[in-house]
Design a protein around this motif. Structure first.
Motif, PDB file in Angstrom:
ATOM      1  N   ALA A  31      39.863   8.247  68.772  1.00 35.07           N
ATOM      2  CA  ALA A  31      38.661   8.394  67.947  1.00 35.07           C
ATOM      3  C   ALA A  31      39.016   8.899  66.562  1.00 35.07           C
ATOM      4  N   THR A 307      34.993  13.828  65.524  1.00 38.81           N
ATOM      5  CA  THR A 307      36.143  13.373  66.306  1.00 38.81           C
ATOM      6  C   THR A 307      37.200  14.468  66.432  1.00 38.81           C
ATOM      7  N   THR A 372      37.314   1.301  68.861  1.00 37.48           N
ATOM      8  CA  THR A 372      36.349   2.020  68.022  1.00 37.48           C
ATOM      9  C   THR A 372      36.129   1.292  66.701  1.00 37.48           C
ATOM     10  N   LEU A 709      27.937   6.332  67.039  1.00 37.97           N
ATOM     11  CA  LEU A 709      29.242   6.979  67.163  1.00 37.97           C
ATOM     12  C   LEU A 709      29.104   8.435  67.587  1.00 37.97           C
ATOM     13  N   SER A 712      28.255   8.521  71.234  1.00 38.94           N
ATOM     14  CA  SER A 712      29.413   8.141  72.056  1.00 38.94           C
ATOM     15  C   SER A 712      30.425   9.273  72.130  1.00 38.94           C
TER      16      SER A 712
END
Length: 832
Positions: A31, A307, A372, A709, A712
């Motif tokens: 990520a 991330t 991704t 995003l 997720s």
């Protein structure tokens, strides 16, 4: 090498733990690598030119009375008039060179191939200031922009030359048609250079003095009140941006006071004072000049921070796994110490195992990173996909390797030091490892890691919840239009050399031909595409509205064909729609929206009133219709005051956006449209062909991307935290088996044993939730500009996020608690 062999052997001996660790790291590092790829391309990577650190962009904030046009090269504070550019260029003392540029939409034709795209209008010193050399032929030079309209030459971009012209060097000297004008190809730009504006990929570079030929109707070369040129420069050696700004303003300010101020009419004393106080500011230009740099900074930094938190949670998981495995290897470490192995050697061995684990996770993360990036690409508009690269390059591979190395050291250091502590043999002899659950420091460290994981998970869940609710608000925003069953595209015959009468005839034929297609119930055209990010506006004069020097008399503008509002599903409040009779030579008419009527004091009686474009007493336009407020440029922006004119009364229109409504399948209509245009003109490209729902999605792509995003990553983080919580509790229960047996032998029942474990869960979740909510509110405030229709401390979102985490934590804690409650006292007392 010996350490490596032993590390692989040890990892193979515990395949489940190794697989969980590699998967956790792959998710965390992957990520980060994907978002870093976007951050690098959009915020960090300098232009591929000579000494990019010496490039600077010029900006001139402050009032700009007159006409201002800006594009993706920067906001409207960054544009200058063409005469001011030439004035500064003549006296550019602190700069080695001062360069002008602007992106222009073009149609490009060569050897029977016609396509639409972007071109760059550049001053003659553009390439020399960047220190570039041609791939073929020559680049533009100072002699190519000395005379207005006198230099019909062009330099091709390397990508266009390679992909469209087969990298044929013989094209130099041949003619290429740009917006209907034949230009001689003099060279090809170097490989990898795509201009100086992120977000634009010009196919051709043309002297800026040719704009009037490529952009019919343009008259801005001599007008000091027409701001449209972007400027950048190269600093002379030893000159700082501060010194450059001071010396440039010594030239700029006198021109402003002596030449431009007298040209301003109707300016109040306050505005004139601000006008005269304007100064040139000098900003870093190593990454080029683009509005995307500012627009992308907040969302990309936010995603990168998210991330990073996912990676921290993954690292905490691995550290806990290594601590648990280290406790199981206490005997092995003690034996090796007793046989003479030094602590440094043992630490090196354990760190090698951690780094091998990180390396395997880093390799697996490349797959996650590419997935991704592919997912991000699927959410972006087509122009963004063409601008960015969604593949892993050397820069990203280097970042991934560094991230893997740092995480290996980070999550392996404490377990390595703890597993080789000097008192290890004494601990084994005392049996403390079995009775008390290991060293207290390790136990506190494990609990602290899980609590931190929970806090980070809460933070990410709250943040994801905010963005999801914000996206829901965006999707529920009333557009005022009926976008279903509506298809849109654009055509620009003016770029193919059409004269205005020819363009008007073609537009009429397009409407007629499309109307005959099966299922089509309405066809119309407009100069300004709706919900596309385009903004056209004018100052207006309105009957009964008094204008002062500083009065805001601006309104948004469009020009449309008959049937426009019916086709787009907008019902008139009063008056009539335009008809075929509203054409050149007929009385001028307009339709306005309710926001326009409110701003200019017309109320519901707008129909029949008169108005004009600009500051004039001659109100030569009659308002014949009033429409409700509809979205204009952006889904998230309120409807602006809007006046609409008949496109049939526009004598110079050369480009339009077409709208067609169908009762059948929009996809079938999409397939039919290119054939219709090809029959009318085989060399006319169809631009931006899509459905209106797709247009709306592209208008709000940033909200969708961030919501998807962040959600997720929040799910991944929560699952990783759950794994960490389960691992710590399972290990704790295993280590406290004898203690639990003693408690049960002394009368503790299963309910109390379960409560013993679940209280530990409650403590970690409680502390982690408080910290996580506080951090989430801070993160939400930093990203407040990305939220729509709610605050950063939305209580519903916070409650739902905590509820989700409680359910996950309860599930992760219930299994170890249930296992503890089933311990048989006699078996537990014999447990070693």
């Amino acid at each position: 090498m010996r350490n490596l062999k032993l590390a692989f052997r040890t990892l193979r001996s515990t395949p489940f733990v190794t697989a969980v660790a590699i998967l956790s790291l792959a998710l965390g590092i992957g990520a980060n690598a994907a978002i870093y790829s976007l951050v690098d391309q959009m915020l960090l990577r300098p232009l591929p030119v000579r000494e990019p650190e010496r490039l600077v962009n010029l900006v001139a904030p402050g009032p700009k009375p007159g006409s201002t046009t800006c594009n993706q090269s920067g906001d409207c504070e960054a544009v200058f008039s063409y005469p001011m550019f030439r004035d500064l260029q003549q006296r550019q003392a602190p700069l080695a060179q001062l360069v002008a540029h602007r992106i222009l939409n073009i149609n490009l034709a060569f050897d029977g191939q016609t396509l639409d795209g972007e071109g760059a209008l550049v001053s003659g010193n553009y390439f020399s200031a960047l220190g570039l050399t041609p791939a073929v032929g020559r680049l533009l030079g100072p002699d190519d922009d000395r005379t207005l309209g006198g230099h019909p030459v062009a330099v091709l971009s390397h990508s266009y030359w390679e992909t469209r012209l087969g990298a044929d060097p013989s094209v130099v000297g041949k003619a290429i048609v740009v917006n209907g004008n034949p230009l001689t190809i003099v060279g090809v730009a170097p490989r990898g250079f795509e201009g100086t504006t992120l977000g634009a990929r010009p196919r051709v570079f043309v002297p800026i003095t040719m704009r009037a030929q490529l952009n019919p109707g343009f008259t801005g070369f001599d007008n000091r009140r027409d701001y449209w040129v972007y400027l950048f420069g190269r600093l002379k050696p030893g000159v700082t941006p501060e010194v450059a700004a001071r010396q440039l303003n010594a030239v700029y300010r006198p021109i402003l006071a002596d030449v431009e101020a007298p040209l301003q009419e109707g300016m109040s004393a306050e505005t004139k004072q601000r006008f005269l106080a304007r100064q040139v500011t000098v900003e870093p230009g190593a990454r080029g000049q683009s509005s995307i740099h500012g627009e992308a900074r907040t969302p990309l930094v936010l995603l990168f921070a998210i991330t990073a938190m996912v990676l921290l949670i993954a690292c905490a998981n691995i550290a806990n796994l290594l601590l648990a495995r280290g406790a199981a290897r206490v005997g092995e470490m003690a034996v090796r110490q007793s046989l003479g192995a030094g602590r440094r050697r043992l630490v090196a061995q354990l760190l090698t195992e951690a780094c091998v684990l990180a390396a395997l996770g880093g390799i697996a993360s490349l797959v996650v990173a590419q997935w991704t990036l592919t997912g991000v690409a699927s959410m972006l508009p087509s122009d963004a996909i063409e601008t960015l690269r969604f593949k892993l390059d050397l820069q990203v591979l280097g970042f991934t390797a560094l991230a893997a190395l740092l995480t290996g050291v980070a999550f392996g250091l404490f377990p390595a030091l703890h597993g080789t502590r000097p008192d290890l043999i004494g601990v084994i002899r005392a049996g403390a490892g079995q009775i008390a659950g290991g060293a207290r420091a390790a136990a506190r460290f494990r609990v602290g890691l899980v609590t931190a994981q929970i806090a980070l998970s809460v933070m990410l869940l709250v943040s994801a919840g905010l963005f999801i609710r914000s996206l829901r608000n965006v999707t529920r925003e009333e557009l005022g239009l009926q976008v279903d069953q509506l298809v849109t595209f654009a055509i620009s015959p003016v770029r193919n050399g059409y004269k205005p009468p020819q363009s008007r005839e073609l537009f009429a034929r397009v409407r007629t031909e499309l109307a005959t297609l099966p299922g089509v119930t309405g066809v119309t055209t407009a100069r300004v595409p709706v919900l596309s990010g385009d903004n056209w506006g004018n100052d207006v004069s309105v009957q009964g509205f008094e204008r002062g020097p500083d009065t805001d008399a601006g309104a948004s503008f469009n020009a449309v064909a008959p049937g426009y509002f019916r086709t787009l599903g907008v019902a008139l409040v009063a008056g009539r729609e335009f008809t075929e009779a509203d054409r050149l030579g007929a009385p001028k008419v307009a339709i306005v929206n309710e926001a326009f009527a409110k701003k200019f004091g017309l109320g519901r009686d707008a129909v029949g009133k008169r108005m004009a474009r600009g500051d004039t007493a001659a109100l030569d336009i009659e308002i014949v219709g009033l429409i409700p407020d509809t979205k204009y440029s952006e889904v998230k922006d309120p409807a602006p005051p809007l006046f609409v004119l008949p496109v049939l009364q526009d004598s110079i229109v050369g480009s339009v956006t077409v709208y067609a409504r169908t009762s059948g399948s929009p996809e079938q209509l999409l397939r039919a449209i290119p054939g219709v245009i090809k029959r009318l003109d085989p060399n006319l490209p169809v631009e931006e062909l899509k459905t209106m729902p797709q247009q709306v999605r592209e208008n709000t792509f940033l909200d969708r991307m961030i919501s998807t995003l962040s959600a997720s990553f929040a799910v991944v983080a929560t699952l990783l935290a759950a794994v960490g919580l389960y691992g710590v509790l399972a290990y704790t229960v295993a280590q406290r088996t004898r203690e639990i047996g003693v408690r049960m032998a002394l009368g503790a029942d299963a309910r109390r044993v379960r409560g013993l474990v679940l209280r530990q869960v409650a403590t970690m979740v409680g502390v982690g939730s408080v910290v996580g909510v506080a951090a989430a509110v801070g993160l939400g405030r930093a990203a407040a500009s990305l939220l729509f229709g709610l605050s950063a401390h939305d209580p519903v979102t916070i409650v739902v996020a905590i509820g989700v985490l409680l359910l996950v934590a309860a599930g992760a804690g219930w299994i170890p608690a249930r296992r503890a409650a089933r311990v048989h006292p006699m078996q537990a007392l014999r447990y070693e």
